[in-house]
Design an enzyme around this catalytic site. Structure first.
Site, PDB file in Angstrom:
ATOM      1  N   LYS A 112      35.892 -36.769 -19.946  1.00 41.41           N
ATOM      2  CA  LYS A 112      36.603 -36.044 -18.876  1.00 41.41           C
ATOM      3  C   LYS A 112      36.147 -34.586 -18.829  1.00 41.41           C
ATOM      4  O   LYS A 112      35.957 -34.009 -17.755  1.00 41.41           O
ATOM      5  CB  LYS A 112      38.116 -36.080 -19.123  1.00 41.41           C
ATOM      6  CG  LYS A 112      38.707 -37.468 -19.060  1.00 41.41           C
ATOM      7  CD  LYS A 112      40.110 -37.505 -19.655  1.00 41.41           C
ATOM      8  CE  LYS A 112      40.482 -38.943 -19.990  1.00 41.41           C
ATOM      9  NZ  LYS A 112      41.622 -39.040 -20.911  1.00 41.41           N
ATOM     10  N   LYS A 127      39.936 -35.832 -36.994  1.00 37.36           N
ATOM     11  CA  LYS A 127      39.468 -35.161 -35.776  1.00 37.36           C
ATOM     12  C   LYS A 127      39.113 -33.696 -36.048  1.00 37.36           C
ATOM     13  O   LYS A 127      38.520 -33.020 -35.230  1.00 37.36           O
ATOM     14  CB  LYS A 127      40.534 -35.245 -34.688  1.00 37.36           C
ATOM     15  CG  LYS A 127      40.809 -36.679 -34.227  1.00 37.36           C
ATOM     16  CD  LYS A 127      41.837 -36.724 -33.102  1.00 37.36           C
ATOM     17  CE  LYS A 127      42.294 -38.111 -32.732  1.00 37.36           C
ATOM     18  NZ  LYS A 127      41.424 -38.825 -31.789  1.00 37.36           N
ATOM     19  N   LYS A 177      43.607 -33.377 -28.238  1.00 41.26           N
ATOM     20  CA  LYS A 177      43.647 -34.752 -28.740  1.00 41.26           C
ATOM     21  C   LYS A 177      44.763 -34.832 -29.764  1.00 41.26           C
ATOM     22  O   LYS A 177      45.284 -33.801 -30.178  1.00 41.26           O
ATOM     23  CB  LYS A 177      42.311 -35.155 -29.371  1.00 41.26           C
ATOM     24  CG  LYS A 177      41.702 -34.079 -30.269  1.00 41.26           C
ATOM     25  CD  LYS A 177      40.292 -34.416 -30.704  1.00 41.26           C
ATOM     26  CE  LYS A 177      39.219 -34.047 -29.713  1.00 41.26           C
ATOM     27  NZ  LYS A 177      38.648 -35.162 -29.006  1.00 41.26           N
ATOM     28  N   ARG A 178      45.114 -36.042 -30.204  1.00 38.18           N
ATOM     29  CA  ARG A 178      46.134 -36.149 -31.237  1.00 38.18           C
ATOM     30  C   ARG A 178      45.718 -35.368 -32.474  1.00 38.18           C
ATOM     31  O   ARG A 178      44.529 -35.229 -32.759  1.00 38.18           O
ATOM     32  CB  ARG A 178      46.353 -37.623 -31.595  1.00 38.18           C
ATOM     33  CG  ARG A 178      47.215 -38.357 -30.603  1.00 38.18           C
ATOM     34  CD  ARG A 178      48.601 -37.780 -30.513  1.00 38.18           C
ATOM     35  NE  ARG A 178      49.385 -38.132 -31.680  1.00 38.18           N
ATOM     36  CZ  ARG A 178      50.274 -39.113 -31.718  1.00 38.18           C
ATOM     37  NH1 ARG A 178      50.526 -39.825 -30.642  1.00 38.18           N
ATOM     38  NH2 ARG A 178      50.941 -39.371 -32.835  1.00 38.18           N
ATOM     39  N   HIS A 197      39.818 -50.598 -31.608  1.00 40.15           N
ATOM     40  CA  HIS A 197      39.751 -49.168 -31.259  1.00 40.15           C
ATOM     41  C   HIS A 197      39.644 -48.247 -32.461  1.00 40.15           C
ATOM     42  O   HIS A 197      39.730 -47.025 -32.306  1.00 40.15           O
ATOM     43  CB  HIS A 197      40.987 -48.743 -30.472  1.00 40.15           C
ATOM     44  CG  HIS A 197      41.057 -49.313 -29.106  1.00 40.15           C
ATOM     45  ND1 HIS A 197      40.561 -48.676 -27.995  1.00 40.15           N
ATOM     46  CD2 HIS A 197      41.562 -50.472 -28.661  1.00 40.15           C
ATOM     47  CE1 HIS A 197      40.765 -49.415 -26.925  1.00 40.15           C
ATOM     48  NE2 HIS A 197      41.373 -50.523 -27.301  1.00 40.15           N
ATOM     49  N   THR A 233      37.593 -40.102 -25.339  1.00 40.32           N
ATOM     50  CA  THR A 233      37.504 -40.157 -23.873  1.00 40.32           C
ATOM     51  C   THR A 233      37.710 -38.763 -23.274  1.00 40.32           C
ATOM     52  O   THR A 233      37.245 -38.501 -22.167  1.00 40.32           O
ATOM     53  CB  THR A 233      38.538 -41.140 -23.267  1.00 40.32           C
ATOM     54  OG1 THR A 233      39.773 -40.984 -23.953  1.00 40.32           O
ATOM     55  CG2 THR A 233      38.076 -42.575 -23.403  1.00 40.32           C
TER      56      THR A 233
HETATM   57  C1  AZC Z   1      41.658 -44.396 -29.845  1.00 35.40           C
HETATM   58  C2  AZC Z   1      40.432 -43.972 -30.618  1.00 35.40           C
HETATM   59  O1  AZC Z   1      40.831 -43.142 -31.698  1.00 35.40           O
HETATM   60  C3  AZC Z   1      39.513 -43.206 -29.683  1.00 35.40           C
HETATM   61  O2  AZC Z   1      38.332 -42.854 -30.339  1.00 35.40           O
HETATM   62  C4  AZC Z   1      39.187 -44.062 -28.476  1.00 35.40           C
HETATM   63  O3  AZC Z   1      38.497 -43.316 -27.517  1.00 35.40           O
HETATM   64  C5  AZC Z   1      40.464 -44.574 -27.829  1.00 35.40           C
HETATM   65  O4  AZC Z   1      41.260 -45.261 -28.787  1.00 35.40           O
HETATM   66  C6  AZC Z   1      40.199 -45.528 -26.700  1.00 35.40           C
HETATM   67  O5  AZC Z   1      39.325 -46.530 -27.110  1.00 35.40           O
HETATM   68  N1  AZC Z   1      42.594 -45.095 -30.652  1.00 35.40           N
HETATM   69  C7  AZC Z   1      43.883 -44.949 -30.460  1.00 35.40           C
HETATM   70  O6  AZC Z   1      44.342 -44.180 -29.617  1.00 35.40           O
HETATM   71  N2  AZC Z   1      44.623 -45.758 -31.255  1.00 35.40           N
HETATM   72  C8  AZC Z   1      45.950 -45.888 -31.163  1.00 35.40           C
HETATM   73  C9  AZC Z   1      46.548 -46.948 -31.979  1.00 35.40           C
HETATM   74  O7  AZC Z   1      46.633 -45.187 -30.462  1.00 35.40           O
END
Ligand code: AZC
Length: 805
Positions: free
Chosen positions: A647, A541, A535-536, A349, A643
């Protein structure tokens, strides 16, 4: 499914309420009303659940086990109602009884057992597996405290514990009898048996009981009920006396006490490693027990079981399965390895180096000594075999142990039969750069599975007005087949549909505006453009890029309140990892800017900033349907997929984006006129970085627009920020702007100006919005899951079901 009528529901509900609380239903609190509704529903679905579990055993269908350290399910009630096809019945019934349906829904806690995208994806997948007839079992941890609750105090993020289990959870079932023992620490050595075989012997181990809690995952109107199994760490009953000290008891409890609050940095911490092994061992033992019940030879294990590793966090599943096959089931290394390889698959991921998990060998050795031995053996065999075939350089570069550390991605890749990225660009980057050495050795192991989202939660439930409009316009098939949303395209010139679409958006914006007014005491105009970045909080980002843009607009409006700019509400939702100092400084900056801008009469309410506290799945459900513009502005090459982009698109927001992650695919689907692209592309970023020619200070010094924005961080323009302004300024100018904000700024700004111009033309904006909705069905997690099912897990459901999709 057996039908439920309103009158029967009302009777059952009233009776149950009185039985449980010994008062009349209308005297109860909303929490009690919710609890009883939970119990009534449970009575309704458990039949299917039992039936499904029995069928699994009778039919011996292949099972998928999806291991994830995180699940972010959001509230379950509405999903259950929708998927059981009793949503209207229950809503009407409760309303007839004089109860407030929406309040009851809100009484459920939103379990934050994940950090962000990865955890939410896992939950979308659970919903989609059940809905597409894939027999999927989620395996995770029942953290007692989920991700921290975020509070802003004086604009700073403060983290409070999130005790999501303070009220009984009506959905989960404690399965004590299915508990297993997970063994930590102690000494282990191999002892020769009478038959000459070597068997490990253990002493002084620290044993922990893993107790499963099961939550049903109900498919959409199809009678399927899958299982999400979360394990909780407890003291083994018969060992009670061994844990005499309170420290030891605390040590056990701490294993599943709290979710590790980070989504990017994994500095070696023992507790996290313990959690990873706890989940891996408990889950694998459960699977082995299930398989043994089938009474089949071990060679048939991969025919009956597929185990998926969601990012590297559960990679210890691999040596754990090897351990059981070797030590407990007496298989040879070759037999065990063959089985294991055919069984495991892994999703990557992220390509951020700092997020690639590495554990010091000594930690693994002292915490799980037998597992360490198995990893050494995997490592040694890998080096031996691959040296023969590819030479020692490649063998060592791909080995799981390097510099006294275990590289979890390497271990996962060499031990699985499939490795996938989560968007086309991401998979390409993995193959071409990050994991290119592996690609050389295992050319066919890599594949792409672009992420998806479940339209059931994100459109059907979160956006009822839009769903009704879709039903009315294109029929209801889209609810089963989100691809059918494409039918909306033919209404692109239908004035009435466009009007109604505008009304839908306005309704959702008013709903959010009401929330903002009530909860945050900020008045926002529902006719302004709602510009959303949720988002985080992470430097890559680039929330800061949006902050620069807001400062720019603010300064322009202050100079000239008549400036031709669209009226905008900037919405942020973001948590920062507690130890991520820079991200927390950006939070403070956004809050300080909000204080300034929201209260400055000179700009005439042309800008409002709404930074919602404690961003969560439930808040996302409120914000996303209200969004006009979706900010997907990460530095190209850094966001694996994203994602929220999908949405937001599905809810009719237009996207402003770099060509990063799944934005590339969104852009291809909607075409260049219906998305606002800007910035460097991933390969341009790579070239610029490699050239070492980037000079951010130079841009700052030569570019008056950028200079003015950045100066406002340090010259007192934004009251309330102190060291934050200076540090952020320095990160851009002195420390050479790691994420190339200054480089991309002008292109971003121009794209934003184009957004303003486009927004002024309501009709064409709505047409673009319509295209986005229509194309979003392709990003249904149902399709993603069917691709995992057929390409990776080899469990494609019956053709009949497939044809439906
Ligand atoms: C995230 C990725 O940053 C994001 O781009 C992707 O859409 C999502 O996974 C699902 O695939 N990664 C995380 O959230 N990673 C962790 C460790 O939380």
């Amino acid at each position: 499914m057996k039908p439920m009528d309103v009158e029967t529901f009302k009777e059952v509900y009233k009776k149950r309420f009185e039985d449980v609380y010994a008062i009349q239903y209308h005297m109860g609190s909303t929490l009690e009303q919710f609890q009883v509704l939970g119990q009534v529903l449970r009575g309704y679905y458990t039949d299917y659940w039992i039936e499904n579990n029995q069928e699994k055993i009778d039919n011996q269908d292949k099972q998928v086990y999806y291991f994830s350290m995180e699940f972010l399910p959001g509230r379950q009630l509405k999903t259950y109602l929708l998927n059981l096809d009793v949503y209207d019945t229950v809503k009407t019934g409760l309303t007839d009884l004089g109860l407030d349906f929406d309040k009851i829904v809100e009484a459920e806690v939103d379990p934050a057992l994940g950090n962000g995208g990865l955890g939410r994806l896992a939950s979308c997948f659970m919903d989609s597996m059940a809905s597409t007839h894939v027999y999927g079992n989620g395996c995770g941890i029942r953290y007692q405290y989920g991700l921290f609750k975020q509070k802003f105090i004086d604009g700073y993020q403060i983290e409070l514990p999130e005790n999501w289990l303070r009220n009984p959870n009506p959905w989960e079932v404690r399965k004590e009898s299915k508990s297993v023992i997970v063994r930590f620490g102690g000494n282990v050595w191999l002892e020769e048996q009478k038959d000459g075989k070597l068997k490990p012997k253990y002493e002084h181990t620290f044993d922990v009981l893993a107790v499963p809690y099961d939550t049903p995952q109900i498919g959409y109107r199809n009678g399927v009920v899958n299982n999400l199994r979360l394990f909780s760490a407890e003291i083994p009953y018969d060992e009670e006396s061994k844990y005499i000290t309170s420290e030891q008891r605390q040590e056990v409890n701490s294993i599943t006490e709290v979710l590790y609050p980070d989504d990017s940095n994994y500095e070696g911490r023992l507790l996290r490693l313990k959690q990873e092994y706890f989940l891996s061992s408990a889950g694998i033992q459960t699977i082995v027990r299930y398989f043994k019940n089938l009474k089949l030879p071990w060679t048939r294990f991969p025919e009956k079981v597929a185990i998926h590793i969601n990012d590297t966090h559960p990679t210890l599943c691999i040596p754990e399965l090897m351990r059981i096959l070797l030590d407990e089931e007496d298989l040879t290394w070759e037999q065990a390895w063959n089985i294991s390889k055919k069984t495991f698959s892994y999703t990557n991921h992220t390509i951020l180096q700092e997020a690639m998990e590495r554990w010091p060998v000594y930690m693994i050795e002292s915490l799980i000594p037998r597992i360490a031995q198995i990893i050494y053996e995997i490592n040694a065999r890998h080096i031996r075999n691959k040296t023969e075939l590819y030479g020692s350089e490649l063998a060592y570069k791909t080995a799981p142990i390097q510099d006294d550390q275990v590289l979890m991605a390497n271990l996962a890749i060499i031990s699985s039969h499939s490795v996938n990225g989560v968007a086309k660009l991401h998979t390409e980057i993995l193959e071409r750069y990050t994991l290119s050495d592996f690609k050389t050795i295992y050319p066919f192991r890599f594949n792409n599975k672009t992420n998806g989202v479940t339209h059931r939660r994100w459109v059907q439930l979160a956006n009822e007005p839009l769903s009704q409009l879709l039903d009315k316009t294109i029929g209801e098939e889209w609810r089963f087949q989100p691809k059918e949303m494409r039918l909306l395209r033919s209404y692109i010139d239908d004035e009435s549909v466009l009007d109604q679409l505008q009304q839908v958006k306005l309704t959702n914006k008013k709903r959010f505006a009401k929330f903002v007014s009530e909860q945050m005491n900020i008045e926002i105009d529902p006719h302004a453009m709602f510009d959303v970045q949720i988002k985080r909080l992470h430097a890559y980002k680039r929330q800061l890029l949006q902050v620069m843009h807001i400062i720019d607009r603010y300064l322009q409006l202050r100079d000239n309140p008549e400036a031709k700019l669209a009226k905008r509400v900037f919405v942020f939702g973001a948590k920062a990892a507690p130890s991520y100092y820079y991200a927390k400084q950006i939070i403070k900056l956004i809050n300080a800017l909000a204080d300034l801008v929201n209260n400055d009469p000179r700009i005439n309410d042309m800008i409002k900033i709404v930074f919602v506290e404690n961003y969560s799945v439930s808040l996302a459900e409120l914000i996303i349907p209200a969004a006009d513009l979706s900010e997907q502005i990460s530095l190209a090459g850094k966001e694996a997929s994203g994602t929220s982009n999908m949405k937001l698109m599905a809810n009719g927001a237009l996207t402003i984006a770099t060509l990063d992650g799944a934005n590339v695919e969104i852009s291809n689907l909607v075409g260049p006129d219906d998305i606002f692209l800007f910035g460097m592309k991933a390969d341009e970023v790579q070239v610029l970085r490699d050239s070492h020619a980037y000079n951010a200070r130079d841009i700052y010094e030569r570019d008056p627009q950028i200079q003015r924005i950045l100066n406002s961080l340090i010259d007192g323009t934004i009251p309330g920020i102190k060291s934050e302004g200076i540090d952020i300024f320095n990160s851009l100018v002195t420390d050479n702007d790691e994420y190339f904000l200054l480089k991309d700024y002008h292109s971003f700004y121009q794209a934003q100006m184009k957004v303003d111009i486009n927004y002024a033309n309501k009709k064409s904006w709505t047409q673009k919005s319509l295209i986005n909705i229509a194309q979003s069905g392709k990003f249904s997690a149902d399709y993603t899951i069917l691709r995992y099912a057929s390409d990776i897990w080899n469990v494609a459901p019956e053709t009949e079901v497939l044809q439906q999709f």
